[in-house]
Design an enzyme around this catalytic site. Structure first.
Site, PDB file in Angstrom:
ATOM      1  N   TRP A   1       0.832  -1.205   0.000  1.00 25.88           N
ATOM      2  CA  TRP A   1       0.000   0.000   0.000  1.00 25.88           C
ATOM      3  C   TRP A   1       0.870   1.259   0.000  1.00 25.88           C
ATOM      4  O   TRP A   1       0.648   2.188   0.778  1.00 25.88           O
ATOM      5  CB  TRP A   1      -0.971   0.019   1.182  1.00 25.88           C
ATOM      6  CG  TRP A   1      -1.867  -1.170   1.223  1.00 25.88           C
ATOM      7  CD1 TRP A   1      -1.881  -2.156   2.163  1.00 25.88           C
ATOM      8  CD2 TRP A   1      -2.871  -1.531   0.254  1.00 25.88           C
ATOM      9  NE1 TRP A   1      -2.827  -3.104   1.862  1.00 25.88           N
ATOM     10  CE2 TRP A   1      -3.445  -2.740   0.690  1.00 25.88           C
ATOM     11  CE3 TRP A   1      -3.327  -0.949  -0.930  1.00 25.88           C
ATOM     12  CZ2 TRP A   1      -4.452  -3.372  -0.020  1.00 25.88           C
ATOM     13  CZ3 TRP A   1      -4.328  -1.579  -1.639  1.00 25.88           C
ATOM     14  CH2 TRP A   1      -4.882  -2.775  -1.178  1.00 25.88           C
TER      15      TRP A   1
ATOM     16  N   LEU B   1       5.476   9.867  10.286  1.00 27.77           N
ATOM     17  CA  LEU B   1       4.025   9.702  10.218  1.00 27.77           C
ATOM     18  C   LEU B   1       3.305  10.849  10.911  1.00 27.77           C
ATOM     19  O   LEU B   1       2.241  11.292  10.451  1.00 27.77           O
ATOM     20  CB  LEU B   1       3.614   8.366  10.830  1.00 27.77           C
ATOM     21  CG  LEU B   1       3.991   7.112  10.038  1.00 27.77           C
ATOM     22  CD1 LEU B   1       3.612   5.859  10.812  1.00 27.77           C
ATOM     23  CD2 LEU B   1       3.324   7.099   8.672  1.00 27.77           C
TER      24      LEU B   1
ATOM     25  N   ARG C   1     -32.322  22.475  -6.479  1.00 25.06           N
ATOM     26  CA  ARG C   1     -33.146  21.275  -6.692  1.00 25.06           C
ATOM     27  C   ARG C   1     -34.530  21.488  -6.089  1.00 25.06           C
ATOM     28  O   ARG C   1     -34.646  21.778  -4.888  1.00 25.06           O
ATOM     29  CB  ARG C   1     -32.465  20.071  -6.045  1.00 25.06           C
ATOM     30  CG  ARG C   1     -33.305  18.806  -5.987  1.00 25.06           C
ATOM     31  CD  ARG C   1     -33.523  18.194  -7.349  1.00 25.06           C
ATOM     32  NE  ARG C   1     -34.061  16.840  -7.235  1.00 25.06           N
ATOM     33  CZ  ARG C   1     -34.400  16.085  -8.264  1.00 25.06           C
ATOM     34  NH1 ARG C   1     -34.249  16.550  -9.496  1.00 25.06           N
ATOM     35  NH2 ARG C   1     -34.870  14.870  -8.083  1.00 25.06           N
TER      36      ARG C   1
ATOM     37  N   GLU D   1      -2.086   6.073   7.826  1.00 24.75           N
ATOM     38  CA  GLU D   1      -1.441   6.932   8.832  1.00 24.75           C
ATOM     39  C   GLU D   1      -2.060   6.739  10.215  1.00 24.75           C
ATOM     40  O   GLU D   1      -2.124   7.663  11.017  1.00 24.75           O
ATOM     41  CB  GLU D   1      -1.516   8.421   8.436  1.00 24.75           C
ATOM     42  CG  GLU D   1      -1.215   8.735   6.994  1.00 24.75           C
ATOM     43  CD  GLU D   1       0.238   8.539   6.619  1.00 24.75           C
ATOM     44  OE1 GLU D   1       1.013   8.096   7.474  1.00 24.75           O
ATOM     45  OE2 GLU D   1       0.596   8.819   5.460  1.00 24.75           O
TER      46      GLU D   1
END
Length: 404
Positions: free
Chosen positions: A182, A259, A288, A383
């Site tokens: 990752w 970090l 809307r 993190e």
């Protein structure tokens, strides 16, 4: 004789108008330089990212990432809070504002900048030798070289002390073997900062990605952070010279310090994603129509918008406070955990509520809401997960360690 208080009409006329996009007047907290940094990054994101981000996200790629990195380098956004070596030396609040504007465009863009500056560059700047700094930082600050940061492993995320990646001495060299998972920027990086076990404890290594035995296969089939390069790092007996090790740190203090620096950017960045979703919902609610009038005129919709605005601007105020503490050298890691835990959690809730206001349109890439919501699912985890930050705060509050 004491001065008379101003009349009610005079006091009212002196008040600035209410700004639905800045209901607390937080812009007053910023200096002219802060605003200039924010506006520069906002214009760049509006010009270079927003017109194409939905297409990039749908395709699951970030084309032209090297060109984007060079443009970000020219803005001073890479390693912008670092000093020297071509870095901008900006304050923490200014860096945070840049993160907010980048993530208002997309979390993947903020991740590119965060990993480059707050992880890879910061590790070299904080713990590297002067030779390492001179070799890498100027080109990384310019965006000529992209960096990545290898800590997480396939079986060890929240417990990095148990990492299996290992570096052993072989004569005057180091031999590095293991896998990281990752890793943002991995397959486009020219340099990787990799953390590994050694006989002396956990050490960081500056690894040129063209080293024999190093590979970075890209991770695909993601449903989050799709406009971001995510990779695995594979080190198969990568031979490195003795001076590849970061000399100024041993143990987890090194990667955890990096970090903390990156988490600070997330405290701000998550509010960018929340702001973009809130503003999309606010604009939609005013145009809307259902049952003969704009849906923003119904009490339940107004309640949602009010709650979203409260949490959004509380989060920005928290981020600004932490930035001031960082600039003053008084920001503790536990306080960063406080900000990351609160702001990402609230940002996701803002996105989900915005989606309900947009109804079925909320799942369309014509609007940014679902894209931000799915991106934040990754931001919530990386993190440091929610649970880890809860335990950091729990330990700080009680003095008792509940990690094990």
């Amino acid at each position: 004789m004491s001065a008379q208080p101003p009349s009610k009409s005079a006091a009212s006329s002196a008040l600035p108008p209410f700004d639905p996009r800045d209901p607390l007047g937080l812009d007053d907290l910023l200096t002219d330089e802060d605003r200039a940094v924010r506006d520069t990054v906002r214009r760049w994101a509006a010009d270079r990212v927003l017109p194409q981000i939905a297409d990039w996200y749908e395709r699951g790629e970030l084309p032209g990432i090297r060109e984007l990195a060079r443009e970000l380098g020219s803005l001073g956004a890479l390693g912008m809070s670092l000093t020297g070596y071509g870095c901008a030396g900006a304050g923490a609040v200014q860096y945070g504002l840049a993160c907010l504007e980048l993530e208002a465009a997309d979390s993947g863009i903020r991740s590119l900048v965060s990993v480059q500056g707050s992880l890879a560059m910061y590790a070299i700047w904080r713990f590297g030798s002067e030779e390492q700094k001179q070799q890498w930082l100027p080109r990384m600050a310019a965006g000529e070289i992209i960096g990545c940061f290898g800590l997480t492993e396939p079986d060890h995320g929240s417990d990095p002390a148990a990492m299996r990646t290992y570096a052993k001495r072989d004569g005057g060299d180091w031999v590095l073997s293991g896998r990281k998972m990752w890793i943002t920027n991995g397959s486009v990086a020219g340099v990787a900062v990799v953390w590994a076990q050694t006989d002396d404890g956990i050490r960081g290594f500056v690894v040129p990605t063209d080293s024999p035995g190093f590979s970075a296969p890209e991770i695909t089939h993601k449903w989050s952070l799709r406009a971001s390069v995510t990779s695995e790092l594979v080190m198969d007996e990568v031979r490195l010279p003795a001076d590849a090790v970061l000399p100024e740190v041993t143990g987890l203090r090194g990667p955890l310090g990096c970090l903390s620096h990156a988490r600070y950017g997330i405290v701000w960045g998550s509010m960018g994603a929340a702001r973009a979703s809130f503003e999309a919902a606010l604009d939609y609610a005013k145009t809307r129509e259902q049952f003969g009038k704009p849906i923003g005129g119904f009490q339940l919709t107004q309640a949602k918008l009010a709650d979203m605005a409260v949490e959004l601007h509380k989060g920005i105020l928290l981020a600004h406070h932490l930035g001031q503490r960082m600039d003053a050298g008084r920001l503790r890691p536990e306080q960063i955990s406080f900000g990351k835990l609160n702001n990402v959690r609230e940002a996701i809730e803002i996105c989900r509520t915005a989606r309900t206001i947009l109804g079925a349109n909320g799942i369309s890439l014509e609007y940014p809401v679902m894209r931000h919501a799915t991106n934040l699912e990754s931001v919530l985890t990386y993190e440091g997960t929610v649970e880890m930050h809860q335990l950091v705060l729990g330990k700080a509050l009680t003095g008792l360690d509940a990690f094990r």
